[in-house]
Motif scaffolding. Sequence first.
Motif, PDB file in Angstrom:
ATOM      1  N   ALA A   1     -68.372   5.004   4.049  1.00 23.46           N
ATOM      2  CA  ALA A   1     -67.770   6.195   4.099  1.00 23.46           C
ATOM      3  C   ALA A   1     -66.807   6.226   5.488  1.00 23.46           C
ATOM      4  N   ILE A   2     -67.814   5.619   6.585  1.00 22.84           N
ATOM      5  CA  ILE A   2     -66.832   5.596   7.748  1.00 22.84           C
ATOM      6  C   ILE A   2     -65.583   4.842   7.767  1.00 22.84           C
ATOM      7  N   ALA A   3     -65.877   3.765   7.156  1.00 22.57           N
ATOM      8  CA  ALA A   3     -64.773   2.667   7.107  1.00 22.57           C
ATOM      9  C   ALA A   3     -63.621   3.409   6.197  1.00 22.57           C
ATOM     10  N   VAL A   4     -63.727   3.915   5.240  1.00 25.00           N
ATOM     11  CA  VAL A   4     -62.731   4.659   4.395  1.00 25.00           C
ATOM     12  C   VAL A   4     -62.177   5.664   5.250  1.00 25.00           C
ATOM     13  N   ALA A   5     -62.765   6.424   5.840  1.00 28.32           N
ATOM     14  CA  ALA A   5     -62.207   7.430   6.858  1.00 28.32           C
ATOM     15  C   ALA A   5     -61.439   7.120   7.903  1.00 28.32           C
ATOM     16  N   SER A   6     -61.937   5.888   8.570  1.00 31.14           N
ATOM     17  CA  SER A   6     -61.096   5.264   9.722  1.00 31.14           C
ATOM     18  C   SER A   6     -60.006   4.738   9.099  1.00 31.14           C
TER      19      SER A   6
END
Length: 98
Positions: A18-23
Motif C-alpha cells: 500500500a505504501i509503495a502504490v501510494a508513493s
Amino acid sequence: MSFRARLALTAAAAVAVAIAVASFAAYFSVRAELRSEVKTALRRDVRSPGAAGADVQLVHADGTVQHVGEAGFTLPSVDKAREVATGTRPPFFADVRL
C-alpha cells in the motif's frame, strides 16, 4: 511458522504494498503537475525570449538557429524544431539531457 507470525507477515506485506502504490501515485501526480506548470510558464515566456536570464535557442523557418543568452551550443532536436518553424509539425516539448 505459527498462525500469528504468518498473519503479522501478511499484514506487513500488505502495508508495504500500500505504501509503495501510494508513493508511486504521489510521484507521478506531482511530476505531472510540475511539468504542467513548466509548460505553462514556457508558453507564457516564449513571447520575450531571454528576458528571464535564461539561455534560449530560437529556430527559424529557414533553418537558422539563433542563440539568446550566454550558451553558444545547439540543443538536440533541431530537426524537429525546424519542422515546427516551417509549419509541418505541431509544437512540442522535449526533455533533453546535457
